[in-house]
Write a protein that holds these residues in place. Structure first.
Motif, PDB file in Angstrom:
ATOM      1  N   ALA A  29       0.763  -1.034   0.089  1.00 56.44           N
ATOM      2  CA  ALA A  29      -0.018  -0.004  -0.098  1.00 56.44           C
ATOM      3  C   ALA A  29       0.809   1.235  -0.216  1.00 56.44           C
ATOM      4  N   VAL A  30       2.064   1.155   0.425  1.00 55.47           N
ATOM      5  CA  VAL A  30       2.945   2.263   0.504  1.00 55.47           C
ATOM      6  C   VAL A  30       3.532   2.638  -0.761  1.00 55.47           C
ATOM      7  N   GLU A  32       3.703   3.836  -4.294  1.00 58.38           N
ATOM      8  CA  GLU A  32       2.710   4.832  -5.370  1.00 58.38           C
ATOM      9  C   GLU A  32       3.096   4.411  -6.793  1.00 58.38           C
ATOM     10  N   ASP A  33       4.350   4.132  -7.234  1.00 54.61           N
ATOM     11  CA  ASP A  33       4.883   3.856  -8.747  1.00 54.61           C
ATOM     12  C   ASP A  33       5.896   3.271  -8.819  1.00 54.61           C
ATOM     13  N   LEU A  51       7.652   5.652  -3.221  1.00 52.12           N
ATOM     14  CA  LEU A  51       6.549   5.566  -2.187  1.00 52.12           C
ATOM     15  C   LEU A  51       5.606   6.616  -2.045  1.00 52.12           C
ATOM     16  N   LYS A  52       4.583   6.404  -1.432  1.00 56.04           N
ATOM     17  CA  LYS A  52       3.632   7.478  -1.496  1.00 56.04           C
ATOM     18  C   LYS A  52       4.006   8.869  -0.648  1.00 56.04           C
ATOM     19  N   ASN A  53       4.947   8.812  -0.125  1.00 60.04           N
ATOM     20  CA  ASN A  53       5.924   9.994   0.683  1.00 60.04           C
ATOM     21  C   ASN A  53       6.788  10.709  -0.237  1.00 60.04           C
ATOM     22  N   THR A  56      12.105   7.046  -2.636  1.00 57.77           N
ATOM     23  CA  THR A  56      12.384   6.025  -3.355  1.00 57.77           C
ATOM     24  C   THR A  56      13.196   4.834  -2.789  1.00 57.77           C
ATOM     25  N   GLU A  90       9.827   0.721   6.822  1.00 52.98           N
ATOM     26  CA  GLU A  90       8.566   0.813   7.647  1.00 52.98           C
ATOM     27  C   GLU A  90       8.704   0.375   8.996  1.00 52.98           C
TER      28      GLU A  90
END
Length: 103
Positions: A29-30, A32-33, A51-53, A56, A90
């Motif tokens: 889920a974290v 993004e691309d 990552l969503k934040n 990389t 994480e």
């Protein structure tokens, strides 16, 4: 989620371990691309997970023999290697939140 991850998740559930922890779903889920790069003439594959934040992580793979190079396999292994790095990041973040009493 890999077969190994699924087996571990099943064992955790079976044992009733419910304290805050990371899950394969959280790790996925974290993300993004993802971006892949294969330098021309090499068997090297680089995966960049964004990552969503905005942070990389990278993973790499390379065939020892160029004759064995398969782009899809290279991407799969490079992504696995990049994804594996997210667990440590994480894990640190969760431990810090537990330390600060925020979880």
């Amino acid at each position: 989620m890999s077969k190994d991850e699924a087996a571990i998740e099943a064992e955790i559930a079976e044992k009733g371990l419910t304290a805050p922890r990371l899950t394969p779903g959280h790790i996925d889920a974290v993300i993004e691309d993802e971006i892949y790069w294969n330098p021309a003439g090499t068997s090297l594959t680089i995966c960049v997970l964004i990552l969503k934040n905005g942070f990389t992580v990278t993973g790499e793979s390379a065939a020892a023999s160029n004759e064995n190079f398969d782009p899809q396999i290279g991407m799969k292994i490079a992504r696995q290697n990049a994804r594996e790095k997210i667990w440590a990041l994480e894990g640190y973040l969760l431990r810090q939140r537990l330390f600060e009493g925020g979880v």
